[in-house]
Design an enzyme around this catalytic site. Structure first.
Site, PDB file in Angstrom:
ATOM      1  N   GLU A 286       0.832  -1.205   0.000  1.00 30.36           N
ATOM      2  CA  GLU A 286       0.000   0.000   0.000  1.00 30.36           C
ATOM      3  C   GLU A 286       0.869   1.258   0.000  1.00 30.36           C
ATOM      4  O   GLU A 286       0.562   2.235  -0.688  1.00 30.36           O
ATOM      5  CB  GLU A 286      -0.908  -0.030   1.240  1.00 30.36           C
ATOM      6  CG  GLU A 286      -2.141   0.825   1.109  1.00 30.36           C
ATOM      7  CD  GLU A 286      -3.111   0.585   2.266  1.00 30.36           C
ATOM      8  OE1 GLU A 286      -3.663  -0.526   2.352  1.00 30.36           O
ATOM      9  OE2 GLU A 286      -3.290   1.493   3.074  1.00 30.36           O
ATOM     10  N   GLU A 289       2.185   1.805  -3.400  1.00 28.97           N
ATOM     11  CA  GLU A 289       1.099   2.292  -4.251  1.00 28.97           C
ATOM     12  C   GLU A 289       0.829   3.776  -3.972  1.00 28.97           C
ATOM     13  O   GLU A 289       0.629   4.571  -4.888  1.00 28.97           O
ATOM     14  CB  GLU A 289      -0.155   1.460  -3.978  1.00 28.97           C
ATOM     15  CG  GLU A 289      -1.239   1.594  -5.013  1.00 28.97           C
ATOM     16  CD  GLU A 289      -2.509   0.843  -4.604  1.00 28.97           C
ATOM     17  OE1 GLU A 289      -2.479   0.068  -3.635  1.00 28.97           O
ATOM     18  OE2 GLU A 289      -3.526   1.060  -5.276  1.00 28.97           O
ATOM     19  N   CYS A 312      -7.891  -1.990   4.245  1.00 25.88           N
ATOM     20  CA  CYS A 312      -7.724  -3.194   5.085  1.00 25.88           C
ATOM     21  C   CYS A 312      -8.988  -3.572   5.828  1.00 25.88           C
ATOM     22  O   CYS A 312      -9.086  -4.663   6.362  1.00 25.88           O
ATOM     23  CB  CYS A 312      -6.618  -3.038   6.105  1.00 25.88           C
ATOM     24  SG  CYS A 312      -5.831  -1.484   6.138  1.00 25.88           S
ATOM     25  N   SER A 332      -6.917   1.935  -2.202  1.00 29.79           N
ATOM     26  CA  SER A 332      -5.775   1.105  -2.559  1.00 29.79           C
ATOM     27  C   SER A 332      -6.284  -0.264  -3.003  1.00 29.79           C
ATOM     28  O   SER A 332      -7.284  -0.760  -2.487  1.00 29.79           O
ATOM     29  CB  SER A 332      -4.882   0.950  -1.327  1.00 29.79           C
ATOM     30  OG  SER A 332      -4.041  -0.166  -1.480  1.00 29.79           O
ATOM     31  N   LYS A 371     -14.877  -9.811   8.799  1.00 33.76           N
ATOM     32  CA  LYS A 371     -13.811 -10.689   8.290  1.00 33.76           C
ATOM     33  C   LYS A 371     -14.364 -12.065   7.907  1.00 33.76           C
ATOM     34  O   LYS A 371     -13.820 -12.732   7.041  1.00 33.76           O
ATOM     35  CB  LYS A 371     -12.713 -10.854   9.348  1.00 33.76           C
ATOM     36  CG  LYS A 371     -11.872  -9.612   9.557  1.00 33.76           C
ATOM     37  CD  LYS A 371     -10.881  -9.400   8.418  1.00 33.76           C
ATOM     38  CE  LYS A 371     -10.127  -8.092   8.586  1.00 33.76           C
ATOM     39  NZ  LYS A 371      -9.449  -7.673   7.352  1.00 33.76           N
ATOM     40  N   GLU A 374     -15.585 -11.451   4.559  1.00 33.46           N
ATOM     41  CA  GLU A 374     -14.479 -11.173   3.640  1.00 33.46           C
ATOM     42  C   GLU A 374     -13.810 -12.467   3.174  1.00 33.46           C
ATOM     43  O   GLU A 374     -13.535 -12.648   1.984  1.00 33.46           O
ATOM     44  CB  GLU A 374     -13.439 -10.271   4.309  1.00 33.46           C
ATOM     45  CG  GLU A 374     -12.317  -9.846   3.363  1.00 33.46           C
ATOM     46  CD  GLU A 374     -11.182  -9.112   4.073  1.00 33.46           C
ATOM     47  OE1 GLU A 374     -10.759  -9.562   5.161  1.00 33.46           O
ATOM     48  OE2 GLU A 374     -10.710  -8.097   3.545  1.00 33.46           O
ATOM     49  N   GLU A 379     -13.544 -13.875  -4.828  1.00 31.90           N
ATOM     50  CA  GLU A 379     -12.241 -13.526  -5.402  1.00 31.90           C
ATOM     51  C   GLU A 379     -11.080 -13.923  -4.491  1.00 31.90           C
ATOM     52  O   GLU A 379      -9.935 -13.856  -4.899  1.00 31.90           O
ATOM     53  CB  GLU A 379     -12.180 -12.034  -5.745  1.00 31.90           C
ATOM     54  CG  GLU A 379     -12.313 -11.063  -4.576  1.00 31.90           C
ATOM     55  CD  GLU A 379     -13.742 -10.647  -4.267  1.00 31.90           C
ATOM     56  OE1 GLU A 379     -14.671 -11.447  -4.541  1.00 31.90           O
ATOM     57  OE2 GLU A 379     -13.942  -9.540  -3.729  1.00 31.90           O
ATOM     58  N   CYS A 516     -10.044  -1.240  14.945  1.00 29.12           N
ATOM     59  CA  CYS A 516     -10.276  -2.667  15.219  1.00 29.12           C
ATOM     60  C   CYS A 516     -10.409  -2.965  16.708  1.00 29.12           C
ATOM     61  O   CYS A 516     -11.083  -3.923  17.097  1.00 29.12           O
ATOM     62  CB  CYS A 516      -9.150  -3.511  14.651  1.00 29.12           C
ATOM     63  SG  CYS A 516      -8.837  -3.157  12.930  1.00 29.12           S
TER      64      CYS A 516
END
Lengths: 592, 160
Positions: A286, A289, A312, A332, A371, A374, A379, A516
């Protein structure tokens, strides 16, 4: 400031005009029982629908009992909070609530941690008159990848609705129907999966009963651990170590990193690794980037869009896919640390220990419920084999440890396994709001300027204000950094990006208030920001103690690039560590 | 992502947008917007609520919450011949409930429902101001007075 005086339980108290009786009583140390009420102190938001009627008190000269959470103090008021009439009313209210509540405490996921159960105990309820005649409402049971809804257990406190609408501005939940059929539900009473829900889990974090709970993946993990043909690898997110101890009676802010590792080994995981390693990897990808986009942008390249947004947080990703799909090329493309870890574990590490990815089960311990969703995204799997197989919340891990008769307190501290357990302080601070961007700054600064940072604590990026801004000087290049935690705050920054008024080069977003550490999968803090602050302090403390505090100095990260990934943002890194986003906004179709 | 497909004719979308615009897309005007839309469409199907949500920014869950809270709003289309039975005091004491029961039986409907062929819908209301004719039944614009349960079959025959 105008103040007024009143008497509560024969004690006089002076309060600011506009104060509720409940808060005035608190000032006197009188703890009036509440059920639907919730105070999020750092956000200055109070849920006080006055709906449950548990907090009632007697006010001299008034015929009816008043709900103290939503009744304002008046000058000269005389309040009594525990008269016979009040106690009887509370008990009757509680009996009514319980008459429409399943009597399943023995097998309820929330048992032992349930505010309704505690209240029944506190009020001394020993029977529920008429329970055998009372009709109990029944609703459709709803389960999604992350969250389970059992509305039979809902008491209509509407805390979840407040979190979903006022704090997160997601708007997935609303009170619907009336009377006996009233419920909190998505539009058209569809399943959560078909709503705008981001799975941030903040509704679960405030639910006083077992109506909203996480999907329990412990049985899946247990099955994998029992299967001798599987190598089971576990990764732990940074925020877990700062909160797990609370579930074992330790003070908030007690770091239990070493004991957590020991407990996971005792549970039978073959390799105990650290998501912080993947956090360092995230910074490499990141950060690179970020620098690439900024450099191209400064050179006048119109395709390099700024600001760059962190990616994230899976609740946040779900949020912008639903509400800001027009901006989906702004975040990102770096995967989250959880998914980077899975991708590396099932390629690089599986090759190292010479096993097929199908024989490896990757488990993550996360402070988060999104999560779970996720890791199920299509993908993030190869031929149907997920990069991360199961995600457990901090709460599930605590329950798992207890089930396995492991006494966390008496465990000797242990270290994470190598190589995916090695991390820097930069990886640790991912767990709190502002941490990701601070970690990115530490690395990006040194790469961009070629100079060594003389101070590592970017204190200007820390704190708990919902939206923060700071300018970091990259040796002449002034980088404007924005930080938002809580999706409602993120929405404000995103609206500016959409309208072209954003002054930021980079923005960090975390879906949950506090980042978090305040995740939907953490031990419940019920709006007490002192707990969040203690967790954040623990995380910064661990960062300070680490010998290495910059991601690019992690020797195993350097080795990983040398042996496997070549360099940040290489073709291989792109293939394994980056992702794309989808437009999930509902479309209006014109019927022909 | 919602499984509800928002599929509407262009003219309907335009109409909803017009209504929302006439209230400046103000979320505070939600109830008025819903009233106007129901006046136009006869009911408030999910698709209409979705478009109102897109226009006003009010989450569709909230809109659904309002629609299901107020009994005036309905998500079921009214029949070609909407039947309303007055349940006001005068009609009630003169046997409106039995009349209603007969309609329910004949049509196989509950209050608030519409027949599968879309021909009849059944609702009850409170006092139409024709107490001298109690019990009163309205079908469309037509008023029937002093209705007895035995009349129900014949009344329905008029609409075959």
């Amino acid at each position: 400031m105008e103040t007024i005086k009143l008497t509560i339980d024969n004690k006089e108290v002076e309060v600011e005009k506009g104060t509720t009786i409940l808060n005035a009583a608190k000032k006197l140390g009188i703890d009036i029982p509440t059920l639907c009420y919730l105070h999020l102190d750092d956000l200055n938001i109070e849920n006080k629908p006055g709906g449950c009627r548990i907090c009632v008190a007697e006010i001299q000269g008034r015929r009816n009992l008043a709900p103290t959470c939503s009744t304002k103090c008046e000058d000269g008021m005389v309040v009594k909070t525990h008269t016979t009439r009040v106690l009887n009313a509370r008990r009757t209210v509680m009996e009514f609530i319980l008459s429409d509540h399943p009597k399943e405490c023995l097998v309820c996921a929330k048992s032992g941690n349930c505010e309704l159960q505690d209240m029944a105990h506190r009020l001394g309820i020993r029977e529920i008159p008429g329970a055998e005649y009372a009709a109990v409402s029944t609703y459709k049971f709803d389960t999604s990848p992350s969250i389970k809804r059992n509305l039979d257990k809902c008491i209509m406190c509407r805390r979840c609705e407040m979190m979903c609408n006022e704090v997160q501005t997601v708007g997935a939940l609303s009170a619907v129907n009336r009377g006996f059929m009233a419920a909190v539900a998505p539009a058209f009473e569809q399943n959560l999966e078909h709503s705008t829900c981001t799975y941030c889990g903040q509704c679960v974090a405030v639910c006083p009963t077992g109506a909203l709970t996480e999907v329990d993946n412990t049985p899946d993990v247990l099955r994998a651990l029992a299967d001798p043909s599987k190598t089971v690898v576990v990764q732990t997110a940074p925020a877990v170590r700062a909160a797990l101890g609370e579930a074992f009676g330790l003070e908030p802010g007690t770091l239990v990193t070493g004991k957590m590792v020991a407990a996971l080994k005792a549970l039978g995981f073959d390799y105990v690794f650290d998501t912080d390693f993947a956090a360092d990897l995230t910074i490499m990808e990141e950060g690179t980037e970020l620098l690439d986009r900024i450099t191209r942008h400064l050179k006048g390249d119109k395709t390099a869009r700024l600001p760059i947004l962190t990616s994230c947080c899976p609740g946040w990703v779900n949020f912008f896919e639903e509400y800001f799909p027009d901006l989906k090329d702004v975040p990102s493309t770096a995967k989250s640390p959880q998914q980077m870890f899975g991708a590396i574990a099932k390629t690089y590490f599986a090759d190292k220990i010479k096993i097929d990815r199908k024989d490896m089960v990757v488990v993550s311990i996360m402070p988060c419920l999104a999560k779970k969703y996720e890791c199920q995204r299509e993908e993030f799997s190869v031929d149907g084999n997920r990069d991360v197989d199961f995600s457990l919340s901090t709460r599930e891990l605590a329950a798992f440890i207890k089930q396995a008769n492991i006494d966390l307190h008496s465990l000797e501290d242990m270290d994470f396994d190598a190589p995916l357990g090695e991390s820097t302080g930069a990886g640790v601070i991912f767990g709190t709001t502002g941490g990701v961007i601070e970690a990115a700054c530490r690395t990006a600064y040194e790469i961009y300027t070629g100079k060594k940072l003389d101070r590592l604590d970017f204190t200007e990026l820390r704190g708990f204000e919902g939206v923060r801004a700071a300018t970091i000087d990259f040796d002449g290049l002034k980088l404007n950094i924005g930080i938002a935690h809580g999706l409602g705050n993120a929405r404000k920054l995103l609206n500016d990006v959409r309208s072209g008024n954003s002054q930021f080069h980079a923005i960090e977003v975390m879906a949950c208030p506090g980042g978090c550490i305040g995740g939907g999968g953490q031990p419940l803090h019920l709006g007490n920001s002192e707990i969040l602050k203690a967790r954040a302090a623990a995380i910064y403390n661990e960062d300070r103690k680490k010998p290495l505090r910059k991601s690019h100095e992690n020797p195993f990260i350097i080795k990983l690039y040398e042996e496997f990934l070549e360099k940040p943002n290489s073709e291989k890194a792109h293939h394994l560590l980056h992702t794309r986003y989808f437009d999930k906004k509902k479309k209006i179709i014109v019927k022909q | 992502m919602s499984s509800i497909k928002i599929e509407l004719r262009q003219e309907d979308i335009t109409k909803i947008r017009e209504i929302c615009d006439s209230f400046n897309k103000d979320p505070q005007e939600l109830i008025n917007i819903l009233h106007s839309c129901q006046e136009h469409f006869g009911y408030l199907p999910a698709e209409v609520q979705e478009v109102i949500s897109a226009e006003t920014g009010v989450p569709v869950a909230k809109i659904y919450g309002v629609v299901t809270f107020y009994s005036f709003f309905t998500m079921t289309p009214k029949g070609k011949h909407p039947i309303s039975i007055c349940m006001g005091t005068a009609c009630y004491v003169r046997g409106a409930e039995k009349v209603l029961d007969e309609f329910k039986k004949e049509l196989g409907l509950q209050v608030g429902q519409t027949t599968k062929d879309g021909k009849f819908s059944l609702s009850s209301l409170r006092c139409v101001g024709a107490c001298g004719l109690a019990p009163v039944v309205l079908i469309g614009d037509k008023t029937y007075g002093r209705v007895a349960p035995d009349d129900v079959k014949n009344i329905l025959k008029e609409y075959e």
